[in-house]
Design a protein around this motif. Sequence first.
Motif, mmCIF file in Angstrom:
data_model
loop_
_atom_site.group_PDB
_atom_site.id
_atom_site.type_symbol
_atom_site.label_atom_id
_atom_site.label_comp_id
_atom_site.label_asym_id
_atom_site.label_seq_id
_atom_site.Cartn_x
_atom_site.Cartn_y
_atom_site.Cartn_z
ATOM 1 N N THR A 205 -6.918 3.554 9.182
ATOM 2 C CA THR A 205 -6.731 2.282 9.886
ATOM 3 C C THR A 205 -6.228 2.495 11.311
ATOM 4 O O THR A 205 -6.379 1.631 12.159
ATOM 5 C CB THR A 205 -5.717 1.417 9.107
ATOM 6 O OG1 THR A 205 -5.868 1.677 7.723
ATOM 7 C CG2 THR A 205 -5.937 -0.047 9.363
ATOM 8 N N GLY B 192 0.807 -1.221 0.000
ATOM 9 C CA GLY B 192 0.000 0.000 0.000
ATOM 10 C C GLY B 192 0.842 1.274 0.000
ATOM 11 O O GLY B 192 0.491 2.261 -0.655
ATOM 12 N N GLN C 213 -4.093 -6.472 0.932
ATOM 13 C CA GLN C 213 -4.119 -7.353 2.114
ATOM 14 C C GLN C 213 -5.232 -7.064 3.113
ATOM 15 O O GLN C 213 -5.233 -7.631 4.190
ATOM 16 C CB GLN C 213 -2.765 -7.266 2.826
ATOM 17 C CG GLN C 213 -2.505 -6.005 3.616
ATOM 18 C CD GLN C 213 -1.875 -4.880 2.811
ATOM 19 O OE1 GLN C 213 -2.037 -4.818 1.605
ATOM 20 N NE2 GLN C 213 -1.193 -3.965 3.475
ATOM 21 N N VAL D 247 -7.415 10.587 3.797
ATOM 22 C CA VAL D 247 -7.467 9.134 4.012
ATOM 23 C C VAL D 247 -8.941 8.768 4.206
ATOM 24 O O VAL D 247 -9.578 9.243 5.144
ATOM 25 C CB VAL D 247 -6.633 8.728 5.246
ATOM 26 C CG1 VAL D 247 -6.712 7.220 5.471
ATOM 27 C CG2 VAL D 247 -5.176 9.177 5.076
HETATM 28 C C1 PLP Z 1 -4.761 3.602 5.457
HETATM 29 C C2 PLP Z 1 -3.443 2.986 5.097
HETATM 30 N N1 PLP Z 1 -2.663 3.590 4.188
HETATM 31 C C3 PLP Z 1 -1.477 3.076 3.829
HETATM 32 C C4 PLP Z 1 -1.014 1.901 4.377
HETATM 33 C C5 PLP Z 1 0.307 1.362 3.981
HETATM 34 O O1 PLP Z 1 0.194 0.118 3.401
HETATM 35 P P1 PLP Z 1 1.346 -0.995 3.503
HETATM 36 O O2 PLP Z 1 1.585 -1.275 4.947
HETATM 37 O O3 PLP Z 1 0.730 -2.142 2.768
HETATM 38 O O4 PLP Z 1 2.548 -0.457 2.831
HETATM 39 C C6 PLP Z 1 -1.789 1.229 5.315
HETATM 40 C C7 PLP Z 1 -1.320 -0.018 5.950
HETATM 41 O O5 PLP Z 1 -1.857 -0.498 6.912
HETATM 42 C C8 PLP Z 1 -3.030 1.793 5.693
HETATM 43 O O6 PLP Z 1 -3.811 1.175 6.596
#
Ligand code: PLP
Length: 383
Positions: free
Chosen positions: A158, A82, A208, A154
């Motif tokens: 998360t 991500g 994922q 966003v």
């Molecule tokens: C909202 C959000 N953005 C970006 C990311 C980054 O993704 P990654 O950890 O797969 O690089 C995450 C990962 O948890 C995320 O939850």
Amino acid sequence: MSYTYTINEAHRLMTTQLDVPNRLLLGPGPSNAHPRVLQAMSLPPIGHLDPRFIHLMNEIQELLRYAWQTENSLTIPVSGTGSAGMEAALANVIEPGDVVLIGINGYFGLRLADMAGRYGADVRIIQKPWGQIFSLAELEAAVAEHKPAVLALVHAETSTGARQPLEGVGELCRANHCLFLIDTVTSLGGVPLFLDEWQVDVAYSGTQKCLSCPPGLAPLTLGERAVQKLKNRRHKVANWYLDMSLISNYWGDSRTYHHTAPINMNYGLREALRLVAEEGMAERWARHQAIVELLWQGLAELGLHCHVEPEYRLPSLTTVRIPDGVDGKAVVGRLLNEFNIEIAGGLGELAGKVWRIGLMGYNSRPENVYRLLDGLKRILLGS
Ligand SMILES: Cc1ncc(COP(=O)(O)O)c(C=O)c1O
């Protein structure tokens, strides 16, 4: 010059066969991959320019457009997690000196600001306490004040479990000649998303979470306004690997080599997106909502409180306040060791204050909610 090798114990390393526990992944991600996805990933790799793979690339693009509810032609999975999607989104639309306005109400807003600065953006931020969202009026005021070239939000934070409403923001951006960029890592495939209707110019995600595929690809989509900005750049994109003007030649009509696509990850993503399409977007969103409501109800029955207001709570990720006197880390450890269930603690402002519980994609099922609630009950109430 010739080498002689002596075959002896010093040139032999013996290791045991890999063995991993079969966890129930109810944290912030990764979530459990769907068995059909894992099966697809175990097919033999073919060449990245093989006609069959090229056909599969077309299928993935089409399925991604469906999942995101967009007609954007530049819609591809970036090779990487991500964060590679985040980096690609920013790198392609930021020119040095551009004002980039970023909403920070959690950890991933901070990451967006850090990355945007590295591409030479004049980063401006608006902030909210973690767990709250920005109102349209607050965004209007910030856009009027900063006159950004890009506004980044966003959608599904998360780190907090908050869902940022996006209705009206696209219109605001268009009226102010600003690109609208969103992070959909924890929303794609689990939370209603209408990229075209909401006039989003750039979005990225990860495989994922609600797509139930292992980590490794980052879907990215650029709308027409973002593609125009890319075409008219004064400077080259400062990241060769993520430069969409190069990568689009591989994913577009000419199919010229850029990098070797991770073949088996793409098999997995295709199957994950096929599962999404089989279920249907509306049904999938409704399932995530119904299942998380079971969780919220069960948590309330245990006397636990969610951190985010019900209206803005994500169906994919719930933050639960750790009650006074309870050792949050110990509970996470016991759930893992005694019940084989992964959940997580908080990050940043919410470190030590909340647990984070994910119900994403394949994992969004009643039996998983009951298994977690049972574990929590036994640990917290000893019954
Ligand atoms: C909202 C959000 N953005 C970006 C990311 C980054 O993704 P990654 O950890 O797969 O690089 C995450 C990962 O948890 C995320 O939850």
